[in-house]
Design an enzyme around this catalytic site. Structure first.
Site, PDB file in Angstrom:
ATOM      1  N   CYS A  10     -14.271   4.609   5.045  1.00  0.00           N
ATOM      2  CA  CYS A  10     -14.422   5.175   3.704  1.00  0.00           C
ATOM      3  C   CYS A  10     -14.160   4.066   2.694  1.00  0.00           C
ATOM      4  O   CYS A  10     -14.316   2.883   3.020  1.00  0.00           O
ATOM      5  CB  CYS A  10     -13.516   6.393   3.511  1.00  0.00           C
ATOM      6  SG  CYS A  10     -11.748   6.046   3.633  1.00  0.00           S
ATOM      7  N   ASN A  13      -9.563   3.669   2.775  1.00  0.00           N
ATOM      8  CA  ASN A  13      -8.897   3.803   4.082  1.00  0.00           C
ATOM      9  C   ASN A  13      -7.490   4.400   3.952  1.00  0.00           C
ATOM     10  O   ASN A  13      -6.595   4.092   4.730  1.00  0.00           O
ATOM     11  CB  ASN A  13      -8.847   2.456   4.839  1.00  0.00           C
ATOM     12  CG  ASN A  13      -8.423   2.557   6.305  1.00  0.00           C
ATOM     13  OD1 ASN A  13      -7.847   1.634   6.853  1.00  0.00           O
ATOM     14  ND2 ASN A  13      -8.695   3.680   6.955  1.00  0.00           N
ATOM     15  N   CYS A  15      -7.407   8.021   2.486  1.00  0.00           N
ATOM     16  CA  CYS A  15      -7.583   9.484   2.414  1.00  0.00           C
ATOM     17  C   CYS A  15      -8.475  10.009   3.544  1.00  0.00           C
ATOM     18  O   CYS A  15      -8.011  10.728   4.425  1.00  0.00           O
ATOM     19  CB  CYS A  15      -8.181   9.900   1.070  1.00  0.00           C
ATOM     20  SG  CYS A  15      -7.086   9.593  -0.326  1.00  0.00           S
ATOM     21  N   ARG A  16      -9.768   9.672   3.500  1.00  0.00           N
ATOM     22  CA  ARG A  16     -10.729  10.309   4.403  1.00  0.00           C
ATOM     23  C   ARG A  16     -10.793   9.702   5.798  1.00  0.00           C
ATOM     24  O   ARG A  16     -10.715  10.425   6.805  1.00  0.00           O
ATOM     25  CB  ARG A  16     -12.141  10.282   3.775  1.00  0.00           C
ATOM     26  CG  ARG A  16     -12.270  11.166   2.567  1.00  0.00           C
ATOM     27  CD  ARG A  16     -13.545  10.873   1.818  1.00  0.00           C
ATOM     28  NE  ARG A  16     -13.493   9.550   1.177  1.00  0.00           N
ATOM     29  CZ  ARG A  16     -14.489   8.985   0.539  1.00  0.00           C
ATOM     30  NH1 ARG A  16     -15.654   9.606   0.472  1.00  0.00           N
ATOM     31  NH2 ARG A  16     -14.346   7.810  -0.039  1.00  0.00           N
ATOM     32  N   SER A  17     -10.991   8.374   5.888  1.00  0.00           N
ATOM     33  CA  SER A  17     -11.179   7.793   7.222  1.00  0.00           C
ATOM     34  C   SER A  17      -9.931   7.889   8.106  1.00  0.00           C
ATOM     35  O   SER A  17     -10.081   8.039   9.328  1.00  0.00           O
ATOM     36  CB  SER A  17     -11.729   6.362   7.152  1.00  0.00           C
ATOM     37  OG  SER A  17     -10.891   5.500   6.427  1.00  0.00           O
ATOM     38  N   ASP A 125     -14.830  12.534  -1.709  1.00  0.00           N
ATOM     39  CA  ASP A 125     -13.556  11.826  -1.879  1.00  0.00           C
ATOM     40  C   ASP A 125     -12.518  12.749  -2.519  1.00  0.00           C
ATOM     41  O   ASP A 125     -12.700  13.199  -3.650  1.00  0.00           O
ATOM     42  CB  ASP A 125     -13.819  10.610  -2.784  1.00  0.00           C
ATOM     43  CG  ASP A 125     -12.633   9.676  -2.844  1.00  0.00           C
ATOM     44  OD1 ASP A 125     -11.548  10.059  -2.364  1.00  0.00           O
ATOM     45  OD2 ASP A 125     -12.801   8.572  -3.381  1.00  0.00           O
TER      46      ASP A 125
HETATM   47  P1  4NP Z   1     -10.623   7.171   0.523  1.00  0.00           P
HETATM   48  O1  4NP Z   1     -10.129   7.593  -0.946  1.00  0.00           O
HETATM   49  O2  4NP Z   1     -11.831   6.290   0.333  1.00  0.00           O
HETATM   50  O3  4NP Z   1     -10.977   8.467   1.142  1.00  0.00           O
HETATM   51  O4  4NP Z   1      -9.466   6.458   1.181  1.00  0.00           O
HETATM   52  C1  4NP Z   1      -9.841   6.640  -1.937  1.00  0.00           C
HETATM   53  C2  4NP Z   1      -8.605   6.039  -1.951  1.00  0.00           C
HETATM   54  C3  4NP Z   1      -8.311   5.114  -2.932  1.00  0.00           C
HETATM   55  C4  4NP Z   1      -9.259   4.779  -3.862  1.00  0.00           C
HETATM   56  C5  4NP Z   1     -10.508   5.386  -3.836  1.00  0.00           C
HETATM   57  C6  4NP Z   1     -10.788   6.312  -2.860  1.00  0.00           C
HETATM   58  N1  4NP Z   1      -8.948   3.838  -4.886  1.00  0.00           N
HETATM   59  O5  4NP Z   1      -9.783   3.642  -5.776  1.00  0.00           O
HETATM   60  O6  4NP Z   1      -7.870   3.243  -4.845  1.00  0.00           O
END
Ligand code: 4NP
Length: 159
Positions: A10, A13, A15-17, A125
């Site tokens: 994602c 790294n 939240c989702r992955s 997200d």
């Molecule tokens: P992820 O979510 O891609 O599912 O881990 C996010 C976590 C952090 C950020 C964006 C999306 N960020 O911009 O820091």
């Protein structure tokens, strides 16, 4: 057949992955599949951090511990060391396609393309969302994990 190794990707790294990795490890274990699983982000802002507390919480509510995972950025080498790489959304898939080396051997795809009826959909997200958004993420990654583990078992990836 060789041992399958799956990388979930994602943006951050955190939240989702990490949830996709945790859900897939749980499904693979249930099927007795000997597979390697990991996750990474196309962005490196959270390198070395544990998953978002809301991701840790939703996984824990569903009996899966992801608290020991640590964020890392995807590397070009990942395209040669993993057999399968799945992007959680289209932006990350495009980013992965752009950075794939010429001699990439991993099969690259969109995670929810694995789930009949959900092809072409992104795992959205939840970072700026609330607890219910993390529940929705969990449901999406469990569907994908079940589909993927079932497919790998049918294909004979047993290590
Ligand atoms: P992820 O979510 O891609 O599912 O881990 C996010 C976590 C952090 C950020 C964006 C999306 N960020 O911009 O820091």
């Amino acid at each position: 057949m060789a041992k399958a190794s799956v990388l979930f990707v994602c943006l951050g790294n955190i939240c989702r992955s990490p949830l996709a990795e945790g859900a897939f490890r749980a499904e693979a274990k249930m099927l007795g599949l000997d597979v390697l699983a990991d996750s990474a982000g196309t962005g490196g802002w959270h390198t070395g951090e544990p998953p978002d507390p809301r991701s840790i919480a939703v996984a824990r509510r569903n009996g899966v511990d992801i608290s020991r995972q640590r964020a890392r950025k995807v590397t070009k080498n990942d395209f040669k060391t993993f057999t399968h790489i799945y992007a959680l959304d289209h932006t990350n898939l495009t980013g992965l396609q752009a950075m794939a080396p010429r001699d990439a051997t991993a099969e690259l795809g969109l995670l929810l393309d694995l789930v009949p009826g959900h092809e072409g959909r992104a795992v959205s997200d939840p970072y700026y969302g609330d607890g219910s958004d993390f529940d929705a993420t969990w449901r999406d990654v469990v569907m994908a994990a079940q589909a993927l583990a079932g497919r790998l078992a049918r294909e004979g990836w047993r290590g």
